[in-house]
Design an enzyme around this catalytic site. Structure first.
Site, mmCIF file in Angstrom:
data_model
loop_
_atom_site.group_PDB
_atom_site.id
_atom_site.type_symbol
_atom_site.label_atom_id
_atom_site.label_comp_id
_atom_site.label_asym_id
_atom_site.label_seq_id
_atom_site.Cartn_x
_atom_site.Cartn_y
_atom_site.Cartn_z
ATOM 1 N N HIS A 104 0.757 -1.253 -0.005
ATOM 2 C CA HIS A 104 -0.148 -0.008 -0.015
ATOM 3 C C HIS A 104 0.887 1.356 -0.080
ATOM 4 C CE1 HIS A 104 0.870 -0.930 4.373
ATOM 5 N NE2 HIS A 104 0.715 0.379 4.670
ATOM 6 N N HIS A 106 0.676 5.181 1.451
ATOM 7 C CA HIS A 106 0.225 6.173 2.394
ATOM 8 C C HIS A 106 0.128 7.493 1.478
ATOM 9 C CE1 HIS A 106 0.363 3.898 6.050
ATOM 10 N NE2 HIS A 106 1.332 3.514 5.595
#
Length: 141
Positions: A104, A106
């Protein structure tokens, strides 16, 4: 499209709809949602739908999709929240601060005096060491 999953992974559970989220957008390979432990208001995550823990194992096209989604979210954050800056952070492994082993990025809006520490102090490197590592990495590519 089918994606590899890990039944114990919180992000896989969010992708599967088993855990609710504040979903910003979704496409075939990614999902973006608000981080529930934000460093600042507007902190969001761009997440691969498939379970690939780190950058070295995710397919390049999926990584590109995660980056495109992060860019879309960052544009919205910049336009709507007007932060003084935005960090895009992608960590690999616990030593790098990765808390969820599912790739992922941020999207972190920054505010004056927010106390978020991502920067490091600059210090000159040893040129011989840099060259030696360069040669090893160049050969590995």
């Amino acid at each position: 499209m089918t994606h590899p999953t890990d039944g114990s992974c919180i992000f896989c559970k969010i992708v599967a709809g088993q855990i609710p989220c504040f979903k910003l957008l979704e496409d075939e390979t990614t999902i973006a949602f608000m981080d529930i432990n934000p460093v600042n208001p507007g902190h969001a995550l761009s997440v691969a739908k498939g379970h690939w823990p780190t950058v070295d194992v995710i397919p390049p096209d999926v990584l590109a999709s995660v980056a495109r989604t992060a860019q879309r979210v960052a544009k919205a954050v910049i336009g709507e929240l007007k932060p003084i800056g935005v960090n895009l952070l992608q960590a690999n492994g616990t030593g790098a601060g990765q808390s969820v082993p599912h790739l992922h990025i941020h999207v972190m809006p920054r505010r004056e005096g927010d106390g978020v520490r991502l920067n490091w102090d600059y210090k000159p490197g040893d040129m011989a060491e840099i060259e030696a590592i360069y040669k090893r990495l160049k050969a590995a590519l």
